[in-house]
Write a protein that holds these residues in place. Structure first.
Motif, PDB file in Angstrom:
ATOM      1  N   UNK A 415      17.796  -1.353  -2.077  1.00 59.34           N
ATOM      2  CA  UNK A 415      19.069  -0.637  -1.455  1.00 59.34           C
ATOM      3  C   UNK A 415      20.143  -1.031  -2.343  1.00 59.34           C
ATOM      4  N   UNK A 416      20.538   0.140  -3.000  1.00 60.41           N
ATOM      5  CA  UNK A 416      21.979   0.176  -3.623  1.00 60.41           C
ATOM      6  C   UNK A 416      22.826   1.151  -3.178  1.00 60.41           C
ATOM      7  N   UNK A 417      24.355   0.947  -3.277  1.00 62.25           N
ATOM      8  CA  UNK A 417      24.840  -0.371  -3.346  1.00 62.25           C
ATOM      9  C   UNK A 417      24.621  -0.880  -1.853  1.00 62.25           C
ATOM     10  N   UNK A 418      25.189  -2.119  -1.769  1.00 64.99           N
ATOM     11  CA  UNK A 418      25.201  -2.845  -0.479  1.00 64.99           C
ATOM     12  C   UNK A 418      26.509  -2.372   0.367  1.00 64.99           C
ATOM     13  N   UNK A 419      26.725  -1.468   0.598  1.00 63.26           N
ATOM     14  CA  UNK A 419      27.936  -0.972   1.020  1.00 63.26           C
ATOM     15  C   UNK A 419      27.800   0.166   2.294  1.00 63.26           C
ATOM     16  N   UNK A 420      28.608   1.044   2.566  1.00 65.67           N
ATOM     17  CA  UNK A 420      28.591   1.712   3.717  1.00 65.67           C
ATOM     18  C   UNK A 420      27.734   3.049   3.807  1.00 65.67           C
ATOM     19  N   UNK A 421      27.498   3.406   2.455  1.00 64.91           N
ATOM     20  CA  UNK A 421      26.858   4.355   1.974  1.00 64.91           C
ATOM     21  C   UNK A 421      25.753   4.178   1.071  1.00 64.91           C
ATOM     22  N   UNK A 422      24.789   3.424   1.479  1.00 65.10           N
ATOM     23  CA  UNK A 422      23.695   2.923   0.623  1.00 65.10           C
ATOM     24  C   UNK A 422      22.678   4.130   0.077  1.00 65.10           C
ATOM     25  N   UNK A 423      21.936   3.988  -0.879  1.00 66.86           N
ATOM     26  CA  UNK A 423      20.643   4.603  -1.077  1.00 66.86           C
ATOM     27  C   UNK A 423      19.532   3.779  -1.044  1.00 66.86           C
ATOM     28  N   UNK A 424      18.732   3.980  -0.548  1.00 67.44           N
ATOM     29  CA  UNK A 424      17.449   3.337  -0.265  1.00 67.44           C
ATOM     30  C   UNK A 424      16.235   3.797  -1.059  1.00 67.44           C
ATOM     31  N   UNK A 425      15.483   2.952  -1.709  1.00 65.70           N
ATOM     32  CA  UNK A 425      14.304   3.437  -2.664  1.00 65.70           C
ATOM     33  C   UNK A 425      13.106   2.738  -1.913  1.00 65.70           C
ATOM     34  N   UNK A 426      12.143   3.291  -1.846  1.00 61.72           N
ATOM     35  CA  UNK A 426      10.782   2.588  -1.369  1.00 61.72           C
ATOM     36  C   UNK A 426       9.592   3.031  -2.195  1.00 61.72           C
ATOM     37  N   UNK A 427       8.844   2.254  -2.467  1.00 58.79           N
ATOM     38  CA  UNK A 427       7.673   2.289  -3.253  1.00 58.79           C
ATOM     39  C   UNK A 427       6.456   1.991  -2.322  1.00 58.79           C
ATOM     40  N   UNK A 428       5.380   2.584  -2.181  1.00 61.45           N
ATOM     41  CA  UNK A 428       4.466   2.397  -1.376  1.00 61.45           C
ATOM     42  C   UNK A 428       3.100   2.643  -1.797  1.00 61.45           C
ATOM     43  N   UNK A 429       2.171   1.718  -2.228  1.00 63.77           N
ATOM     44  CA  UNK A 429       0.656   2.046  -2.537  1.00 63.77           C
ATOM     45  C   UNK A 429       0.064   2.073  -1.064  1.00 63.77           C
ATOM     46  N   UNK A 430      -0.998   2.925  -0.900  1.00 69.54           N
ATOM     47  CA  UNK A 430      -1.614   3.126   0.375  1.00 69.54           C
ATOM     48  C   UNK A 430      -3.066   3.444   0.249  1.00 69.54           C
ATOM     49  N   UNK A 431      -3.964   2.886   1.061  1.00 69.96           N
ATOM     50  CA  UNK A 431      -5.331   2.995   0.868  1.00 69.96           C
ATOM     51  C   UNK A 431      -5.734   3.379   2.258  1.00 69.96           C
ATOM     52  N   UNK A 432      -6.816   4.226   2.486  1.00 70.97           N
ATOM     53  CA  UNK A 432      -7.522   4.759   3.541  1.00 70.97           C
ATOM     54  C   UNK A 432      -9.056   4.928   3.255  1.00 70.97           C
ATOM     55  N   UNK A 433      -9.742   4.334   4.433  1.00 71.74           N
ATOM     56  CA  UNK A 433     -10.966   4.684   4.441  1.00 71.74           C
ATOM     57  C   UNK A 433     -11.518   5.323   5.790  1.00 71.74           C
ATOM     58  N   UNK A 434     -12.297   6.324   5.423  1.00 70.60           N
ATOM     59  CA  UNK A 434     -12.726   7.200   6.611  1.00 70.60           C
ATOM     60  C   UNK A 434     -14.331   7.415   6.741  1.00 70.60           C
ATOM     61  N   UNK A 435     -14.625   6.904   7.973  1.00 65.15           N
ATOM     62  CA  UNK A 435     -16.227   7.018   8.080  1.00 65.15           C
ATOM     63  C   UNK A 435     -16.423   8.368   9.026  1.00 65.15           C
ATOM     64  N   UNK A 436     -17.300   9.011   8.992  1.00 61.87           N
ATOM     65  CA  UNK A 436     -17.886  10.283   9.532  1.00 61.87           C
ATOM     66  C   UNK A 436     -16.547  11.495   9.510  1.00 61.87           C
ATOM     67  N   UNK A 437     -16.354  11.874   8.407  1.00 62.73           N
ATOM     68  CA  UNK A 437     -15.128  12.643   8.108  1.00 62.73           C
ATOM     69  C   UNK A 437     -15.612  14.002   8.914  1.00 62.73           C
ATOM     70  N   UNK A 438     -14.415  14.601   9.705  1.00 61.81           N
ATOM     71  CA  UNK A 438     -14.815  15.663  10.476  1.00 61.81           C
ATOM     72  C   UNK A 438     -15.816  15.483  11.740  1.00 61.81           C
ATOM     73  N   UNK A 439     -15.801  14.324  12.118  1.00 58.34           N
ATOM     74  CA  UNK A 439     -16.882  13.902  13.064  1.00 58.34           C
ATOM     75  C   UNK A 439     -18.251  14.196  12.655  1.00 58.34           C
ATOM     76  N   UNK A 440     -18.654  14.221  11.442  1.00 57.69           N
ATOM     77  CA  UNK A 440     -20.021  14.096  10.953  1.00 57.69           C
ATOM     78  C   UNK A 440     -20.271  13.015  10.084  1.00 57.69           C
TER      79      UNK A 440
END
Length: 457
Positions: A415-440
């Motif tokens: 978060x920048x700056x630490x004031x009343x109108x801050x800008x928040x920055x988020x960086x997120x790596x994400x992983x998903x594993x799906x079995x039987x895609x589309x119920x198949x």
């Protein structure tokens, strides 16, 4: 409203002076008052998601199947969110957004799609331009003297509000803003990417192809419990941008929220009923058997048909002021008529949790893990097995099994700056594993890797 007019309105919100009222009461008692009587820019956000789908085992495929060779796509969304509280009892909100990019495999082939922001893409051919997402009025009637402070946020004017009150919201809305909310699994831009983890996918809620609709919601709100009823316009046909009138097609939602203590267990009980021009899976199968053709549920549609469903949603704060906790959802719908709006899922169960980074001296970071098990009704699975297609599913045949999803993410925040109108920055790596895609179970499994950048003012 044209995009140019939306920009003019947002500029007016941005330059509106935040004249704080000198007579604002302290939390605990007094008259509910907004912090400002002028229009305000309440927030802005930009989200970029780059996602890669791995190749998968695929002995056959249909036009809506996941691409067997894999895919890689990026999406961008940008939004500006404004509000105005000219009266202590009345507020107006205007949000405008823009979507760019596309989902992997054309955003089809799964009950639980891996990038929830593709819901903002709309139907193919819809222009990639700014559009009005929300435009609504909010009215409040205090039912007691106790007030509490509310902070500036998207679609939330800062100030104080009555703790116990009646509310009415009417206009262009997102149904999910008021129903099936959860502190740990509610936003594809800051939490889980898979839309089976930020909503009950057996809840076929009303929306156009960008996720918004017209309607109203009436609420009773208190510290310990809340009751909400909403009615919204349904689309003209499955996954359509055009909305029908309330007289011809509508969704009705009723939700009871129970919260005994501020940082205790929260339980939400949801019931819904849709009325629209729906196809019937059993009748589509019978017609195909009589004619020797492929079943087409959309060709069998008729006005006045219904879909009914129920949901249970729970969250359990554990520590760190509620930033560490668990969640769960259960969803069921009758599955007799076609899935029409959100996705093609008739049974839903999900569990997961969030861990605050304060435990390793990163107070803005979050680690999330979620599991999903989804299913179809007997009529729906028979329809797909016979070669039928919906608006998201259609492999040409089906060897049925429950769709199983695992997702985990790590969200690093600054978060920048630490004031009343801050800008928040988020960086997120994400992983998903799906079995039987589309119920198949003849296809898959498949993996998804993503990196999300989120900027928020």
């Amino acid at each position: 409203m044209p995009a140019r007019a939306a920009w003019v309105a947002l500029l007016a919100l941005a330059v509106g002076a935040p004249a704080v009222r000198a007579d604002e009461p302290a939390a605990g008692g007094g008259t509910p008052l907004p912090e400002s009587a002028y229009p305000m820019l309440l927030g802005a956000q930009y989200t970029f998601i780059e996602q890669r789908q791995t190749p998968l085992d695929s002995p056959y495929a249909g036009r809506l199947s996941l691409h067997p060779d894999g895919d890689r796509q990026g999406t961008h969304t940008i939004g500006f969110y404004g509000g105005w509280a000219p009266f202590s009892w009345g507020q107006l909100y205007l949000d405008t957004e823009k979507f760019m990019g596309a989902g992997v495999s054309g955003a089809t082939g799964l009950g639980g799609l891996p990038n929830g922001d593709v819901v903002r893409e709309g139907v193919p051919g819809l222009k990639k331009e700014f559009y009005i997402a929300r435009l609504y009025a909010r009215f409040m009637l205090p039912l007691g003297a106790e007030v509490a402070p509310v902070a500036r946020a998207q679609d939330q004017m800062p100030g104080t509000e009555a703790v116990r009150r009646l509310e009415l919201k009417v206009g262009r809305l997102s149904v999910a803003d008021d129903f099936d909310r959860n502190s740990y699994a509610n936003s594809t831009r800051t939490q889980f990417l898979n839309w089976s983890l930020w909503n009950d996918t057996a809840w076929d809620f009303a929306a156009n192809t960008r996720g918004y609709t017209d309607g109203f919601v009436v609420s009773y709100v208190s510290r310990e419990w809340a009751l909400r009823y909403g009615m919204y316009r349904m689309p003209l046909y499955a996954n359509a941008q055009t909305l029908e009138t309330l007289l011809r097609a509508r969704e009705q939602d009723l939700e009871l929220t129970l919260a005994a203590t501020p940082l205790g267990t929260v339980v939400r009980l949801l019931a819904y009923r849709n009325t629209a021009r729906l196809g019937d899976y059993a009748q589509a199968l019978a017609l195909a058997a009589a004619t020797g053709g492929v079943p087409d549920v959309a060709a069998d549609d008729a006005d006045g048909r219904h879909k009914t469903g129920f949901g249970v949603n729970a969250e359990q704060p554990l520590a760190d002021g509620g930033d560490t906790g668990l969640f769960a959802r259960l969803g069921w719908q009758d599955g007799k008529t076609e899935d029409f709006v959100f996705t093609e899922v008739d049974r839903h169960a999900s569990v997961g949790g969030q861990l605050s980074g304060i435990r390793w001296a990163r107070s803005e970071d979050r680690l999330g893990v979620g599991l999903v098990l989804e299913g179809l009704s007997d009529a729906h699975r028979d329809y797909l097995a016979a070669g039928g297609s919906g608006f998201l599913l259609g492999d040409g045949r089906l060897n049925y099994a429950h769709e199983q999803i695992l997702e985990t993410y790590y969200r690093a925040g600054w978060t920048w700056p630490a004031g009343p109108w801050p800008v928040r920055v988020q960086l997120t790596p994400d992983f998903q594993y799906i079995r039987n895609p589309g119920f198949n179970q003849d296809r898959g499994p498949v993996r998804f890797y993503a990196l999300r950048l989120h900027l928020e003012y």
